[in-house]
Motif scaffolding. Structure first.
Motif: not given
Length: 324
Positions: A172-186, A203-212
């Motif tokens: 996650c690019p916001v909380c930096f935890s490792n999460q599952a990805i669905r349709n390109g976002t967390l 977490c607001a990170g679900i609106r974005f693509r993963p940090f990688e």
């Protein structure tokens, strides 16, 4: 351990007074840990302490059963203070509350024998104590010797096997935890804010693509923190013009205030204004410091960012252009 041992037969005194199968299982597990550590020549400290405590409680319960043999005799005696009864009483009251006490039990038994318990109506009690000591003194010695072979901490836990090894995961690019990805976002997940520690439901990170794959989510946090810092700076710069401050005040918990707090407004010049004003200044300053700390964290992450591949839950590296 090299082979399965029948501990209930080897140490019957530890099991005879146990009230439940669950307690017996704990004793067996503790014995396996102690004997296993003895064979291996080392034992984890946490395992040693837990096993020793479990076995010591079982020893105390086992000795309670031996003491009943004394009680069955003394209740029927008129003279409890003759030399034989006194000797039996000393053995009865000699504390055997754990494994350590078993190591000194032989001396107490020998003293009782010397006082003439053999051949009296306390013979059964004496034999029970003798049997108890012979059964457990070896175990007590092993536990004492193992103390010199203790290794600190518990054994490392094995890596958990993923429930879905094919699940695509990313950071996650916001909380930096490792999460599952669905349709390109967390996927939806909670958020423990870096540096602050408290948890939110989403977490607001679900609106974005993963940090990688993108630094966009991190940049959004940087923008948000800059706005927060500016807000704190403006509030502090205008503090001499504050006409009132709003504070949380502790109150008795009730239906109206289930958390034990309520918002109160304190006007400039009113009782308590000076303390409330100083507290509000500290609150804004603390918010600014925390935002600045978080900003440094996200800016560093942005500086370090580079395009990296995503992975499956089982560790499989996916192609660099795979988006999830």
């Amino acid at each position: 351990m090299s082979e399965k041992r029948d501990f209930s037969s080897e140490y019957p005194s530890l099991f005879q007074s146990q009230a439940s199968e669950r307690q017996a299982d704990r004793i067996i597990a503790a014995l396996e840990i102690i004997h296993g550590g003895n064979e291996q020549g080392s034992i984890r400290n946490a395992d040693y302490v837990d096993a020793k405590d479990t076995l010591s409680r079982a020893v105390g319960s086992g000795w309670d059963e031996i003491q009943k043999l004394y009680l069955s005799v003394i209740r029927g005696r008129d003279d409890r203070f003759d030399p034989v009864a006194r000797a039996a009483s000393e053995l009865y009251y000699g504390p055997v509350s754990g494994l350590h006490d078993v190591l000194s039990l032989r001396k107490k038994i020998a003293k009782a024998e010397k006082a003439g318990l053999s051949g009296t109506d306390f013979q059964t009690f004496l034999e029970g104590a003798d049997r108890f000591e012979k059964e457990l003194v070896g175990l007590a010695g092993i536990v004492r010797a193992l103390k010199q072979k203790v290794v600190k901490g518990r054994a490392p836990r094995p890596e958990p096997v993923p429930v879905n090894p094919d699940q695509v995961r990313g950071t996650c690019p916001v909380c930096f935890s490792n999460q599952a990805i669905r349709n390109g976002t967390l996927v939806h997940h909670g958020y423990q804010r870096p540096g602050e520690g408290y948890q939110t439901e989403s977490c607001a990170g679900i609106r974005f693509r993963p940090f990688e794959r993108s630094v966009e989510g991190t940049e959004a946090m940087i923008e948000s923190l800059n706005k927060k810092i500016a807000k704190c700076q403006n509030a502090l710069a205008d503090r001499e013009n504050w006409l009132s401050v709003t504070m949380l005040k502790s109150v008795r918990k009730s239906a109206e205030f289930p958390n034990g707090y309520k918002l109160v407004e304190i006007l400039r010049g009113a009782d308590g204004w000076k303390a409330a004003y100083a507290e509000k200044v500290r609150e804004w300053q603390a918010k600014q410091r925390q935002a600045e700390t978080n900003l440094a964290f996200y800016e560093q992450k942005k500086t370090e960012w580079k395009l990296e591949p995503l992975r499956k839950a089982d560790g499989t590296i996916l192609p660099l252009d795979f988006e999830g």
